[in-house]
Design an enzyme around this catalytic site. Structure first.
Site, PDB file in Angstrom:
ATOM      1  N   PHE A  88       0.870  -1.178   0.000  1.00  0.00           N
ATOM      2  CA  PHE A  88       0.000   0.000   0.000  1.00  0.00           C
ATOM      3  C   PHE A  88       0.900   1.219   0.000  1.00  0.00           C
ATOM      4  O   PHE A  88       1.348   1.661   1.055  1.00  0.00           O
ATOM      5  CB  PHE A  88      -0.866  -0.026   1.261  1.00  0.00           C
ATOM      6  CG  PHE A  88      -2.186   0.692   1.103  1.00  0.00           C
ATOM      7  CD1 PHE A  88      -2.571   1.261  -0.085  1.00  0.00           C
ATOM      8  CD2 PHE A  88      -3.057   0.772   2.183  1.00  0.00           C
ATOM      9  CE1 PHE A  88      -3.789   1.907  -0.219  1.00  0.00           C
ATOM     10  CE2 PHE A  88      -4.285   1.412   2.064  1.00  0.00           C
ATOM     11  CZ  PHE A  88      -4.652   1.983   0.865  1.00  0.00           C
ATOM     12  N   ASP A  97      -5.265  -1.943  -0.739  1.00  0.00           N
ATOM     13  CA  ASP A  97      -5.495  -2.352   0.642  1.00  0.00           C
ATOM     14  C   ASP A  97      -5.610  -3.872   0.783  1.00  0.00           C
ATOM     15  O   ASP A  97      -6.609  -4.468   0.393  1.00  0.00           O
ATOM     16  CB  ASP A  97      -6.774  -1.671   1.150  1.00  0.00           C
ATOM     17  CG  ASP A  97      -7.043  -2.003   2.603  1.00  0.00           C
ATOM     18  OD1 ASP A  97      -6.165  -2.613   3.255  1.00  0.00           O
ATOM     19  OD2 ASP A  97      -8.138  -1.658   3.085  1.00  0.00           O
ATOM     20  N   ALA A 128       2.341  -4.305   8.134  1.00  0.00           N
ATOM     21  CA  ALA A 128       2.402  -3.493   9.354  1.00  0.00           C
ATOM     22  C   ALA A 128       1.638  -2.227   9.034  1.00  0.00           C
ATOM     23  O   ALA A 128       2.020  -1.484   8.136  1.00  0.00           O
ATOM     24  CB  ALA A 128       3.842  -3.177   9.729  1.00  0.00           C
ATOM     25  N   TYR A 175       7.234 -10.130  16.793  1.00  0.00           N
ATOM     26  CA  TYR A 175       8.374  -9.676  17.596  1.00  0.00           C
ATOM     27  C   TYR A 175       8.054  -9.974  19.050  1.00  0.00           C
ATOM     28  O   TYR A 175       6.985  -9.627  19.543  1.00  0.00           O
ATOM     29  CB  TYR A 175       8.618  -8.172  17.401  1.00  0.00           C
ATOM     30  CG  TYR A 175       9.832  -7.695  18.171  1.00  0.00           C
ATOM     31  CD1 TYR A 175      11.104  -8.171  17.840  1.00  0.00           C
ATOM     32  CD2 TYR A 175       9.715  -6.818  19.237  1.00  0.00           C
ATOM     33  CE1 TYR A 175      12.220  -7.765  18.552  1.00  0.00           C
ATOM     34  CE2 TYR A 175      10.833  -6.401  19.948  1.00  0.00           C
ATOM     35  CZ  TYR A 175      12.082  -6.877  19.610  1.00  0.00           C
ATOM     36  OH  TYR A 175      13.190  -6.485  20.319  1.00  0.00           O
ATOM     37  N   TYR A 226       5.744  -3.516  24.356  1.00  0.00           N
ATOM     38  CA  TYR A 226       5.535  -4.404  23.220  1.00  0.00           C
ATOM     39  C   TYR A 226       4.836  -5.710  23.633  1.00  0.00           C
ATOM     40  O   TYR A 226       3.631  -5.830  23.544  1.00  0.00           O
ATOM     41  CB  TYR A 226       6.853  -4.665  22.458  1.00  0.00           C
ATOM     42  CG  TYR A 226       6.559  -5.071  21.026  1.00  0.00           C
ATOM     43  CD1 TYR A 226       6.695  -4.180  19.973  1.00  0.00           C
ATOM     44  CD2 TYR A 226       6.068  -6.350  20.737  1.00  0.00           C
ATOM     45  CE1 TYR A 226       6.346  -4.538  18.674  1.00  0.00           C
ATOM     46  CE2 TYR A 226       5.717  -6.719  19.456  1.00  0.00           C
ATOM     47  CZ  TYR A 226       5.872  -5.820  18.425  1.00  0.00           C
ATOM     48  OH  TYR A 226       5.518  -6.180  17.151  1.00  0.00           O
ATOM     49  N   VAL A 241      15.464  -1.531  12.180  1.00  0.00           N
ATOM     50  CA  VAL A 241      14.831  -0.241  11.925  1.00  0.00           C
ATOM     51  C   VAL A 241      13.953  -0.382  10.692  1.00  0.00           C
ATOM     52  O   VAL A 241      14.434  -0.747   9.615  1.00  0.00           O
ATOM     53  CB  VAL A 241      15.881   0.861  11.670  1.00  0.00           C
ATOM     54  CG1 VAL A 241      15.193   2.221  11.550  1.00  0.00           C
ATOM     55  CG2 VAL A 241      16.935   0.878  12.759  1.00  0.00           C
TER      56      VAL A 241
HETATM   57  P1  NAD Z   1       7.308  -1.998   7.198  1.00  0.00           P
HETATM   58  O1  NAD Z   1       6.626  -0.766   7.691  1.00  0.00           O
HETATM   59  O2  NAD Z   1       8.704  -1.882   6.737  1.00  0.00           O
HETATM   60  O3  NAD Z   1       6.461  -2.665   5.995  1.00  0.00           O
HETATM   61  C1  NAD Z   1       5.071  -2.804   6.070  1.00  0.00           C
HETATM   62  C2  NAD Z   1       4.531  -3.281   4.735  1.00  0.00           C
HETATM   63  O4  NAD Z   1       3.108  -3.408   4.847  1.00  0.00           O
HETATM   64  C3  NAD Z   1       4.772  -2.320   3.553  1.00  0.00           C
HETATM   65  O5  NAD Z   1       5.042  -3.073   2.393  1.00  0.00           O
HETATM   66  C4  NAD Z   1       3.423  -1.615   3.390  1.00  0.00           C
HETATM   67  O6  NAD Z   1       3.164  -1.124   2.072  1.00  0.00           O
HETATM   68  C5  NAD Z   1       2.510  -2.774   3.720  1.00  0.00           C
HETATM   69  N1  NAD Z   1       1.149  -2.357   4.111  1.00  0.00           N
HETATM   70  C6  NAD Z   1       0.757  -1.633   5.175  1.00  0.00           C
HETATM   71  N2  NAD Z   1      -0.587  -1.505   5.183  1.00  0.00           N
HETATM   72  C7  NAD Z   1      -1.045  -2.178   4.105  1.00  0.00           C
HETATM   73  C8  NAD Z   1      -2.330  -2.418   3.566  1.00  0.00           C
HETATM   74  N3  NAD Z   1      -3.446  -1.965   4.154  1.00  0.00           N
HETATM   75  N4  NAD Z   1      -2.429  -3.128   2.415  1.00  0.00           N
HETATM   76  C9  NAD Z   1      -1.310  -3.595   1.785  1.00  0.00           C
HETATM   77  N5  NAD Z   1      -0.072  -3.424   2.264  1.00  0.00           N
HETATM   78  C10 NAD Z   1       0.054  -2.720   3.408  1.00  0.00           C
HETATM   79  O7  NAD Z   1       7.142  -3.066   8.380  1.00  0.00           O
HETATM   80  P2  NAD Z   1       8.133  -4.187   8.993  1.00  0.00           P
HETATM   81  O8  NAD Z   1       8.837  -3.616  10.164  1.00  0.00           O
HETATM   82  O9  NAD Z   1       8.878  -4.868   7.924  1.00  0.00           O
HETATM   83  O10 NAD Z   1       7.027  -5.177   9.606  1.00  0.00           O
HETATM   84  C11 NAD Z   1       6.552  -6.318   8.932  1.00  0.00           C
HETATM   85  C12 NAD Z   1       6.194  -7.379   9.963  1.00  0.00           C
HETATM   86  O11 NAD Z   1       7.385  -7.773  10.660  1.00  0.00           O
HETATM   87  C13 NAD Z   1       5.202  -6.894  11.025  1.00  0.00           C
HETATM   88  O12 NAD Z   1       4.330  -7.942  11.351  1.00  0.00           O
HETATM   89  C14 NAD Z   1       6.110  -6.611  12.200  1.00  0.00           C
HETATM   90  O13 NAD Z   1       5.449  -6.694  13.455  1.00  0.00           O
HETATM   91  C15 NAD Z   1       7.139  -7.723  12.052  1.00  0.00           C
HETATM   92  N6  NAD Z   1       8.404  -7.496  12.787  1.00  0.00           N
HETATM   93  C16 NAD Z   1       9.079  -6.320  12.675  1.00  0.00           C
HETATM   94  C17 NAD Z   1      10.241  -6.138  13.424  1.00  0.00           C
HETATM   95  C18 NAD Z   1      11.020  -4.845  13.345  1.00  0.00           C
HETATM   96  O14 NAD Z   1      11.909  -4.631  14.181  1.00  0.00           O
HETATM   97  N7  NAD Z   1      10.758  -4.009  12.349  1.00  0.00           N
HETATM   98  C19 NAD Z   1      10.716  -7.163  14.267  1.00  0.00           C
HETATM   99  C20 NAD Z   1      10.018  -8.373  14.300  1.00  0.00           C
HETATM  100  C21 NAD Z   1       8.842  -8.535  13.568  1.00  0.00           C
END
Ligand code: NAD
Length: 396
Positions: free
Chosen positions: A74, A111, A140, A225, A235, A274
């Site tokens: 998105f 979406d 996310a 996480y 968290y 990050v």
């Molecule tokens: P990010 O913000 O980098 O990426 C989120 C992605 O979701 C993007 O591609 C965005 O376009 C997409 N998105 C958001 N809303 C949307 C929608 N309505 N429709 C379609 N696409 C949509 O996030 P991230 O940090 O890579 O997180 C991804 C997963 O990994 C999450 O579940 C998060 O909890 C988990 N996670 C993250 C971390 C961290 O430290 N960043 C650690 C462990 C787990």
């Protein structure tokens, strides 16, 4: 136009087309430098494919496993004098390299929580891929419009029960300070579970399975996480943790439904990195800055792509994954090892604005943050004119 970072709080409102392209190329280059993976993953769907862990998963699936990939994200397209979001540029960069390598790669923007997007994906799989072997669920989002009720749910990043007085970091100013965080109301907790919990993952699997587009042996993985007890108040023991518990519930339910396909559904617990999503969580930037410093000093640091490469190489493409007592895949084992956590916990009460440079890696955190938007990537000429539209029309 010349594009510079424009930072507002925990987001950057500009993105650099050449920088995003180079950032994607760097990650692809890393995966190509690793041994090829054989996980019988020939066709993969990645939800949340445009950044962070989702983009890295798509890159490893495509360039490590040799998979054809369909992605959903998105993102905002560019306008004449306004850049697109980084993910928009990342998607184009990924598709370009994948196509040049002879791989199928298509991205649908919209979406993912909607029934309409699920139908578009089903139609695309039917037309182009037949069936898929893997679905990575890496969304996310702060909001979710519920497709059945029409209610717009919002997530809240808040503690549960009592207010929390906790150390945190203002990344912009480089200041360590205490924040008072009010607990969530029951409605806010329910909203967070509705947005970041497992229901939408189940809706996806139900829709794809009913449409007959899941291959025998199909697998799906969603990311969680858990982290250190230092971040638990905001968290794991907070609203987001409740949502992630619901993901564990959904994994078990989905496993049951996939039994006829001899499929599998797992939650994988990943390390703190990050990303656009994680930068918005209080306390996490301070914890992550300390963690990065300690892991770098111990020679254990992993960034997003090296971490996901390890997830695929050691868990998804290496026989049966090794699971914890809740049935989860764990690649947060290095972050949570005693050697790393003991040192992060020793530094936690000591860290202050004055000694941040000695004890933590704020520079590394800031650099990773800018890299998300394509800034600070080696070899990119940031003085060169950029076309935010990348030769396309504003309508896309
Ligand atoms: P990010 O913000 O980098 O990426 C989120 C992605 O979701 C993007 O591609 C965005 O376009 C997409 N998105 C958001 N809303 C949307 C929608 N309505 N429709 C379609 N696409 C949509 O996030 P991230 O940090 O890579 O997180 C991804 C997963 O990994 C999450 O579940 C998060 O909890 C988990 N996670 C993250 C971390 C961290 O430290 N960043 C650690 C462990 C787990």
């Amino acid at each position: 136009m010349i594009i510079r970072p424009r930072i507002r709080g925990f987001i950057c409102t500009t993105a650099h087309p050449d920088g995003c392209r180079a950032h994607v190329a760097e990650q692809i280059g890393y995966v190509r430098s690793q041994p090829a993976l054989d996980g019988r993953i020939g066709k993969a769907l990645v939800l949340g494919c445009s950044g962070g862990y989702g983009l890295a998963s798509r890159i490893v699936a495509a360039f490590g496993c040799g998979a054809d990939t369909l992605g959903v994200s998105f993102e905002k397209a560019p306008a004449e004098n306004k850049t697109a979001t980084a993910g928009w540029y990342n998607n184009i960069a990924f598709e370009d390299v994948a196509h040049r390598a002879g791989r199928y790669a298509k991205t649908l923007d919209g979406d993912a929580f909607s029934d309409a997007m699920k139908q578009r994906v089903i139609d695309t799989i039917r037309a182009d891929l037949g069936q898929i072997d893997l679905l990575v669920y890496s969304l996310a989002s702060p909001v979710r419009a519920h497709p059945r009720t029409g209610v717009l749910h919002r997530s809240a990043i808040k503690p549960l029960g009592d207010p929390v007085h906790i150390k945190t970091l203002n990344v912009d100013k480089g200041e360590v300070h205490y924040a008072d965080l009010d607990p969530a109301t029951p409605e806010e907790t329910a909203g967070t579970v509705a947005v970041m919990g497992g229901e939408d993952w189940e809706f996806w699997i139900d829709a794809l399975q009913s449409a007959g587009v899941l291959a025998p042996g199909f697998r799906t993985v969603a990311y969680t996480y858990i982290g250190s007890e230092l971040t638990w108040p905001i968290y794991w023991h907070a609203t987001l943790g409740k949502a992630k518990e619901d993901l564990d519930r959904a994994a078990a339910a989905i496993r049951g439904r996939l039994a006829p396909l001899e499929g599998d559904a797992r939650v994988a617990s990943l390390k703190a990195v990050v990303s656009q999503a994680s930068s918005a969580i209080p306390v996490v930037p301070l914890y992550a800055s300390l963690l990065f410093r300690v892991m770098k000093e111990q020679g254990l640091h992993e960034d997003i792509i090296t971490h996901i490469q390890r997830l695929f190489a050691t868990q998804l493409c290496d026989g049966a994954p090794r699971l914890d007592d809740q049935g989860r895949i764990r690649v947060d084992d290095v972050e949570l090892s005693a050697a790393v956590q003991d040192e992060v916990k020793r530094r936690w009460p000591l860290v202050s604005t004055e000694n941040l440079g000695e004890l933590a890696d704020l520079d590394g955190f800031r650099a990773d943050f800018l890299r998300i938007f394509g800034f600070g990537i080696a070899g990119v000429d940031y003085e060169s004119e950029q076309d935010p539209l990348m030769g396309r029309t504003a309508e896309g």
